[in-house]
Motif scaffolding. Structure first.
Motif, PDB file in Angstrom:
ATOM      1  N   PHE A   1       0.832  -1.206   0.000  1.00 44.77           N
ATOM      2  CA  PHE A   1       0.000   0.000   0.000  1.00 44.77           C
ATOM      3  C   PHE A   1       0.869   1.259   0.000  1.00 44.77           C
ATOM      4  N   LEU A   2       1.894   1.287   0.849  1.00 47.27           N
ATOM      5  CA  LEU A   2       2.771   2.459   0.914  1.00 47.27           C
ATOM      6  C   LEU A   2       3.488   2.700  -0.410  1.00 47.27           C
ATOM      7  N   SER A   3       3.805   1.630  -1.107  1.00 51.64           N
ATOM      8  CA  SER A   3       4.522   1.762  -2.384  1.00 51.64           C
ATOM      9  C   SER A   3       3.708   2.546  -3.407  1.00 51.64           C
ATOM     10  N   MET A   4       2.397   2.548  -3.231  1.00 50.33           N
ATOM     11  CA  MET A   4       1.553   3.303  -4.165  1.00 50.33           C
ATOM     12  C   MET A   4       1.737   4.812  -4.008  1.00 50.33           C
ATOM     13  N   PHE A   5       2.260   5.238  -2.869  1.00 45.56           N
ATOM     14  CA  PHE A   5       2.522   6.660  -2.632  1.00 45.56           C
ATOM     15  C   PHE A   5       3.979   7.025  -2.940  1.00 45.56           C
ATOM     16  N   GLN A   6       4.809   6.023  -3.109  1.00 43.33           N
ATOM     17  CA  GLN A   6       6.246   6.226  -3.272  1.00 43.33           C
ATOM     18  C   GLN A   6       6.550   6.827  -4.648  1.00 43.33           C
ATOM     19  N   GLY A   7       6.980   8.084  -4.631  1.00 42.45           N
ATOM     20  CA  GLY A   7       7.312   8.753  -5.890  1.00 42.45           C
ATOM     21  C   GLY A   7       6.107   9.336  -6.608  1.00 42.45           C
ATOM     22  N   MET A   8       5.021   9.588  -5.876  1.00 41.48           N
ATOM     23  CA  MET A   8       3.833  10.169  -6.528  1.00 41.48           C
ATOM     24  C   MET A   8       4.043  11.662  -6.770  1.00 41.48           C
ATOM     25  N   ASN A   9       3.209  12.213  -7.622  1.00 40.25           N
ATOM     26  CA  ASN A   9       3.179  13.660  -7.888  1.00 40.25           C
ATOM     27  C   ASN A   9       4.575  14.215  -8.193  1.00 40.25           C
ATOM     28  N   VAL A  10       5.176  13.704  -9.241  1.00 37.57           N
ATOM     29  CA  VAL A  10       6.539  14.114  -9.622  1.00 37.57           C
ATOM     30  C   VAL A  10       6.542  15.574 -10.078  1.00 37.57           C
ATOM     31  N   ASN A  11       7.518  16.324  -9.577  1.00 36.97           N
ATOM     32  CA  ASN A  11       7.705  17.722  -9.974  1.00 36.97           C
ATOM     33  C   ASN A  11       8.775  17.791 -11.057  1.00 36.97           C
ATOM     34  N   GLN A  12       8.437  18.403 -12.161  1.00 36.86           N
ATOM     35  CA  GLN A  12       9.388  18.574 -13.260  1.00 36.86           C
ATOM     36  C   GLN A  12       9.859  20.022 -13.268  1.00 36.86           C
ATOM     37  N   ARG A  13      11.158  20.218 -13.248  1.00 40.36           N
ATOM     38  CA  ARG A  13      11.688  21.583 -13.230  1.00 40.36           C
ATOM     39  C   ARG A  13      11.442  22.260 -14.576  1.00 40.36           C
ATOM     40  N   GLU A  14      10.858  23.450 -14.508  1.00 36.68           N
ATOM     41  CA  GLU A  14      10.554  24.207 -15.721  1.00 36.68           C
ATOM     42  C   GLU A  14      11.684  25.194 -15.987  1.00 36.68           C
ATOM     43  N   LEU A  15      12.286  25.091 -17.150  1.00 40.57           N
ATOM     44  CA  LEU A  15      13.452  25.921 -17.468  1.00 40.57           C
ATOM     45  C   LEU A  15      13.122  27.094 -18.388  1.00 40.57           C
ATOM     46  N   SER A  16      12.044  27.001 -19.119  1.00 39.18           N
ATOM     47  CA  SER A  16      11.789  28.008 -20.155  1.00 39.18           C
ATOM     48  C   SER A  16      10.721  29.030 -19.787  1.00 39.18           C
ATOM     49  N   THR A  17       9.766  28.655 -18.939  1.00 42.46           N
ATOM     50  CA  THR A  17       8.681  29.583 -18.596  1.00 42.46           C
ATOM     51  C   THR A  17       8.490  29.655 -17.086  1.00 42.46           C
ATOM     52  N   HIS A  18       7.824  30.718 -16.653  1.00 44.99           N
ATOM     53  CA  HIS A  18       7.541  30.904 -15.235  1.00 44.99           C
ATOM     54  C   HIS A  18       6.292  30.110 -14.843  1.00 44.99           C
ATOM     55  N   VAL A  19       6.356  29.424 -13.711  1.00 42.71           N
ATOM     56  CA  VAL A  19       5.198  28.677 -13.209  1.00 42.71           C
ATOM     57  C   VAL A  19       4.393  29.603 -12.302  1.00 42.71           C
ATOM     58  N   GLU A  20       3.212  29.992 -12.762  1.00 43.11           N
ATOM     59  CA  GLU A  20       2.399  30.966 -12.026  1.00 43.11           C
ATOM     60  C   GLU A  20       1.807  30.363 -10.758  1.00 43.11           C
ATOM     61  N   PHE A  21       1.241  29.161 -10.882  1.00 35.43           N
ATOM     62  CA  PHE A  21       0.600  28.508  -9.742  1.00 35.43           C
ATOM     63  C   PHE A  21       1.046  27.053  -9.662  1.00 35.43           C
ATOM     64  N   GLU A  22       1.181  26.583  -8.431  1.00 38.06           N
ATOM     65  CA  GLU A  22       1.476  25.170  -8.252  1.00 38.06           C
ATOM     66  C   GLU A  22       0.234  24.358  -8.625  1.00 38.06           C
TER      67      GLU A  22
END
Length: 581
Positions: A442-463
């Motif tokens: 069960f815990l493994s299903m949360f492991q590495g969820m919601n991956v954040n990708q670094r944005e290099l070209s544009t500004h991220v206005e909202f999370e």
């Protein structure tokens, strides 16, 4: 059709009929005239909302007195030792940590103010889900905190109940409960929640009458609970009669609807259980679950918890339906309200250590909870995007799904944490290989969820909106259980359990590393990170616990250095990403 004897009795008027029935019930345990009268009054083909019927029942039970006089007399013989006052959401209550044995204990204002809590660590709070007063319950709080009206010695000096006082109620109560069950059965089809809730509303005056009787004290509650938990009465009164009478036809059709409703509320396939109800209580719990916990039915069931035999029977009935509750949470149009009402019930039942342990041992409650949680999350899995997605065959929960957004899992993890606060239950959990394996799956299903990708070209206005869902899920599910378990692993006598947990944790971590194809430290992607690594947190927390509290040497607790290097890379990535911000 009215029978001749019932017509004669009804012509006597309510008081006159009640006097006659009282005399009959005092001299025999098989009052035929009462049965004939009730077959007219409680005819299931009459609308249940008829106020005249309810008034007749009240007068009959009062046995010649007015219903108000009868209630006053019965309360004089209340020898209950616990308060049990039930409240709903937004009620102001108290919690005393000095007196509490269970962290979920709570007191109504009257019991708190009449108890001695001077200098104690207490707080006043507004109840979120509802609750019940625990004053007098030695399994939940210490006797020193009881008020003068409750506790093991509260019944001393109370007068002895005259047996004839409740003779009529003992004969009538099973048939009142049967009438309610008949009503719920006959309004379960079509399977439309709004119409089913309307049927509960139609029975409001009937349910209110039962509330009133429950409020008369322990003596009357015992009459009610005896009828509710008797397998013999249930089998006898729900048996479909032979023949073609109107009543037989009604019972056949009601039975058909009941069986169809049972089929409409399956459990998870992994549990492979089949619902078989043996008491009125079990069926009443079923309808409460099926109709998504109508408030008035919930409060009625909770009002009778001060009766110890009923409390265990109710807990068993609730556990019997527990896996179906988790399915309802996912499909409900109002999961927030449903969650609160589920917890309103469960917190009263699972705060008792002895009862919680019995449910875990005899009804495998821990397995039911973990399987339900795992299956709930398995429906919203998506491929993980950590590392190289083409070589990653790990699956994680999709934080954009309503199960995560609406916290549908919250009642289950709240109940699990409540159970794990009891040391005997926690030790059962920690000593069961299959449970630990399922839990880390069960815990493994949360492991590495919601991956954040670094944005290099544009500004991220909202999370993205998934941020909150991911963090709250990890806090409420993996973390709350982790701390509940950690508190029980503080001595050398539990070293073997810590080692077993760490073994399963490492196995899950190795499986995860293999699934994401992470084979050397240099493989980390500098442009992505997941803040959610519950397997790492478990490894860190329980390794720390083992070394600090249990005397295990660090070198004996850590995995091989090659594996340790792989394990440490993702926590380091989190540190780097935080620094970059």
């Amino acid at each position: 059709m009215h029978s001749p004897s019932s017509q004669i009795l009804m012509r006597k008027g309510k008081r006159g009929a009640a006097v006659y029935i009282q005399a009959e019930c005092s001299r025999t345990t098989d009052p035929q005239h009462l049965k004939e009268l009730l077959s007219t009054l409680l005819n299931p083909q009459k609308p249940i909302e008829e106020l005249e019927t309810v008034d007749w029942i009240k007068w009959l039970i009062a046995g010649g007195k007015t219903p108000v006089e009868f209630a006053s007399i019965v309360r004089r013989y209340d020898n209950g030792t616990t308060c049990g006052l039930v409240w709903t959401a937004n009620f102001v209550a108290y919690r005393c940590r000095t007196c509490g044995i269970s962290p979920c204990m709570s007191l109504c204002a009257e019991c708190f103010q009449k108890g001695n809590h001077e200098g104690h660590d207490f707080n006043m709070f507004r109840s979120q889900a509802g609750g019940a007063c625990d004053c007098g319950d030695t399994s939940v709080m210490k006797e020193a905190g009881f008020c003068e009206r409750h506790g093991p010695h509260a019944h001393v000096g109370k007068p002895i109940l005259p047996p004839e006082l409740l003779a009529v109620s003992q004969a009538v109560m099973p048939l009142i409960i049967l009438r309610l069950i008949q009503h719920l059965r006959s309004h379960s089809i079509p399977d439309i929640l709004e119409e089913q809730l309307q049927s509960v509303q139609d029975a409001d005056c009937f349910i209110t009458m039962l509330h009133d009787y429950s409020g008369m004290g322990a003596a009357m509650r015992h009459v009610m609970t005896s009828a509710l938990i008797s397998p013999q009465l249930y089998a006898q009164l729900t048996e479909v009669p032979s023949g073609d009478s109107e009543y037989a036809q009604f019972m056949k059709e009601a039975q058909r609807m009941y069986e169809k409703s049972l089929e409409s509320l399956p459990a998870y396939p992994a549990l492979q259980d089949c619902l078989v109800h043996r008491t009125f209580l079990e069926e009443l719990v079923f309808w409460t679950v099926k109709f998504e916990f109508p408030q008035k039915l919930v409060c009625l069931l909770l009002n009778m918890l001060p009766d110890p035999d009923y409390k265990e029977a109710f807990t068993r009935a609730f556990v019997l339906h527990y896996a179906r509750i988790s399915r309802l949470l996912v499909g409900s149009s109002d999961p927030d309200t449903l969650s609160n009402r589920v917890v309103h019930v469960s917190v009263q039942l699972f705060s008792n250590e002895e009862l919680a342990t019995k449910m875990a041992e005899e009804l495998h409650l821990l397995h039911v909870m973990v399987v339900s949680l795992r299956d709930m999350m398995s429906k919203i899995l998506v491929p993980s995007t950590l590392q190289d997605p083409k070589k990653n065959f790990h699956f994680v929960v999709d934080c954009s799904k309503h199960v995560m957004r609406d916290h549908c899992y919250w009642p289950l993890v709240s109940d699990l944490s409540n159970l794990l606060s009891h040391r005997p239950v926690a030790l059962l959990f920690l000593s069961d290989d299959s449970l630990l394996e399922m839990w880390f799956s069960f815990l493994s299903m949360f492991q590495g969820m919601n991956v954040n990708q670094r944005e290099l070209s544009t500004h991220v206005e909202f999370e993205p909106n998934t941020y909150y869902a991911a963090f709250s899920a990890e806090l409420e599910a993996p973390a709350s259980a982790m701390w509940a378990l950690a508190i029980h692993l503080r001595d050398t006598g539990s070293i073997h359990l810590t080692k077993m947990l760490l073994k399963h944790c490492l196995a899950a971590l190795e499986e995860w590393l293999e699934a994401i194809n992470f084979k050397c430290p240099e493989q980390t992607d500098p442009y992505q990170v997941s803040f959610h690594i519950p397997l790492h947190r478990y490894l860190a927390a329980f390794t720390c616990q083992a070394v600090r509290a249990q005397g295990i040497l660090l070198k004996d607790a850590l995995p091989p250095s090659s594996l340790l290097q792989l394990i440490m890379m993702h926590p380091l990535r989190i540190q780097v990403s935080v620094c970059l911000k």
